[in-house]
Design a protein around this motif. Sequence first.
Motif, PDB file in Angstrom:
ATOM      1  N   GLU A 218       0.825  -1.205   0.000  1.00  0.00           N
ATOM      2  CA  GLU A 218       0.000   0.000   0.000  1.00  0.00           C
ATOM      3  C   GLU A 218       0.869   1.269   0.000  1.00  0.00           C
ATOM      4  O   GLU A 218       0.634   2.186  -0.785  1.00  0.00           O
ATOM      5  N   ILE A 219       1.882   1.282   0.839  1.00  0.00           N
ATOM      6  CA  ILE A 219       2.755   2.470   0.927  1.00  0.00           C
ATOM      7  C   ILE A 219       3.455   2.712  -0.414  1.00  0.00           C
ATOM      8  O   ILE A 219       3.460   3.816  -0.942  1.00  0.00           O
ATOM      9  N   ALA A 220       4.024   1.648  -0.967  1.00  0.00           N
ATOM     10  CA  ALA A 220       4.820   1.826  -2.188  1.00  0.00           C
ATOM     11  C   ALA A 220       3.940   2.151  -3.394  1.00  0.00           C
ATOM     12  O   ALA A 220       4.270   3.046  -4.175  1.00  0.00           O
ATOM     13  N   THR A 221       2.819   1.455  -3.550  1.00  0.00           N
ATOM     14  CA  THR A 221       1.989   1.681  -4.743  1.00  0.00           C
ATOM     15  C   THR A 221       1.383   3.075  -4.727  1.00  0.00           C
ATOM     16  O   THR A 221       1.257   3.711  -5.764  1.00  0.00           O
ATOM     17  N   ARG A 222       1.033   3.562  -3.549  1.00  0.00           N
ATOM     18  CA  ARG A 222       0.477   4.914  -3.451  1.00  0.00           C
ATOM     19  C   ARG A 222       1.466   5.966  -3.895  1.00  0.00           C
ATOM     20  O   ARG A 222       1.100   7.029  -4.376  1.00  0.00           O
ATOM     21  N   ALA A 223       2.729   5.652  -3.675  1.00  0.00           N
ATOM     22  CA  ALA A 223       3.762   6.615  -4.063  1.00  0.00           C
ATOM     23  C   ALA A 223       4.292   6.319  -5.463  1.00  0.00           C
ATOM     24  O   ALA A 223       5.313   6.857  -5.873  1.00  0.00           O
ATOM     25  N   GLY A 224       3.617   5.432  -6.193  1.00  0.00           N
ATOM     26  CA  GLY A 224       3.955   5.246  -7.596  1.00  0.00           C
ATOM     27  C   GLY A 224       4.850   4.065  -7.926  1.00  0.00           C
ATOM     28  O   GLY A 224       5.260   3.906  -9.066  1.00  0.00           O
ATOM     29  N   HIS A 252      -0.432  -3.088  -8.663  1.00  0.00           N
ATOM     30  CA  HIS A 252      -0.200  -1.949  -9.551  1.00  0.00           C
ATOM     31  C   HIS A 252      -0.069  -0.652  -8.764  1.00  0.00           C
ATOM     32  O   HIS A 252      -0.690  -0.501  -7.720  1.00  0.00           O
ATOM     33  N   ALA A 253       0.704   0.261  -9.324  1.00  0.00           N
ATOM     34  CA  ALA A 253       0.853   1.567  -8.674  1.00  0.00           C
ATOM     35  C   ALA A 253      -0.489   2.290  -8.727  1.00  0.00           C
ATOM     36  O   ALA A 253      -1.176   2.260  -9.746  1.00  0.00           O
ATOM     37  N   SER A 254      -0.873   2.898  -7.626  1.00  0.00           N
ATOM     38  CA  SER A 254      -2.171   3.587  -7.621  1.00  0.00           C
ATOM     39  C   SER A 254      -1.999   5.100  -7.651  1.00  0.00           C
ATOM     40  O   SER A 254      -2.900   5.828  -8.010  1.00  0.00           O
ATOM     41  N   GLY A 255      -0.828   5.564  -7.287  1.00  0.00           N
ATOM     42  CA  GLY A 255      -0.585   7.005  -7.345  1.00  0.00           C
ATOM     43  C   GLY A 255       0.555   7.256  -8.301  1.00  0.00           C
ATOM     44  O   GLY A 255       1.146   6.312  -8.817  1.00  0.00           O
ATOM     45  N   SER A 256       0.852   8.512  -8.556  1.00  0.00           N
ATOM     46  CA  SER A 256       2.026   8.754  -9.387  1.00  0.00           C
ATOM     47  C   SER A 256       3.151   9.241  -8.484  1.00  0.00           C
ATOM     48  O   SER A 256       2.927   9.774  -7.411  1.00  0.00           O
ATOM     49  N   ARG A 257       4.347   9.017  -8.957  1.00  0.00           N
ATOM     50  CA  ARG A 257       5.493   9.373  -8.149  1.00  0.00           C
ATOM     51  C   ARG A 257       5.591  10.876  -7.958  1.00  0.00           C
ATOM     52  O   ARG A 257       5.932  11.365  -6.906  1.00  0.00           O
TER      53      ARG A 257
END
Length: 363
Positions: A218-224, A252-257
């Motif tokens: 969750e932490i990593a995907t939110r940050a892209g 999958h990434a949910s946010g963009s970096r």
Amino acid sequence: MRVVLKLGTSVLTAGTDRLHRPRLVDLIRGLAAVREAGHEAVLVSSGAVLAGWETLGFPPRDRTVAEKQVLAAVGQSRLMHTYAQLADLYGMNVAQVLLTADDFRNRTRYLNARTTLEGCLSRGVLPIINENDAVAVEQIKVGDNDTLSAFVANLVEADLLVILTDAPGLYTADPRLDPHATLIPEVARVTPEIWALAGGAGSHRGTGGMHTKIQAAEIATRAGTPVVIAPGDAPDALSRVVAGEALGTRFHASGSRLEARKRWILAEITTGRVHLDDGAAQAVRERGGSLLPAGIHRVDGTFGRGQTISLLAPDGSEVGRGLSRYASVDLARIAGHHSREIEGLLGFTYGPEAVHRDDLIRL
Ligand code: GLU
């Protein structure tokens, strides 16, 4: 591609109660192969406490905090020794980087850690990261290496986080209890339903379990950064995952970096303000270019390296915000000077930029 690989204790032991050398050889060979294919790699490895136990002979269960710290302190150097020897076989140099929660919370330390890791990567050195267990007690720890690996993935802005574990991936139910449980190959978003699948803690040797892995995802995907949880005992697991093969569970990434970075930069209340000359203000406003000390004519407020500062045009309008590479006292001394004079003026340098383009948000 920049990859962070997380290896938990259960993978390093291959189901035994010691570091499993043949398994370690396989894992390091996998890392070497990924690097040879042109990727950058950062390793987050557990196993310090276990290696300490191997050396001193007293098991970590039911130990006091101080005893566990002794185990970690003894084990960490053994662990690194082993990694260094194995990496040497593949012509790789390794660097030990021990981090703890403060290194992610405190902006100066965050920036320093990032500079070190970038420095390692640009010189082809393999950074091997663990929590600094010897000095970190419960209250100031990240606490588990799954979460640590997600923080590291954010820190280095990884393109992929691979968590190898002793399970084949995330299942629809606990496969040990439910014969109909099936592997979930892809997760578009970490929803409450996904959390419900995480269950309790996993193997008894590691700190994590599926719960901390979902948290990391969750932490990593939110940050892209996309995340793959894959079985550590599958042959060439890392290379296959990096090549995009469907192995384990891919989140999958949910946010963009960029959004994550913006949030981080804008989240801090700025007390520092730098006044730019016309050319610098224009460069920031129009191109989002790095801010050099030469373009600064005044520094207001007190701030430390890594803190968010506000960049003002000569007419007083705010053209951007960014992380300062220099503390206010230092920046005031180099303001208006060419970057090649920094070292002479300060006696050290953190690089030619006052605010690097990557750390700057245009407003
Ligand atoms: N830092 C611990 C160690 O190296 C492991 C933490 C974890 O298992 O997540 O022993």
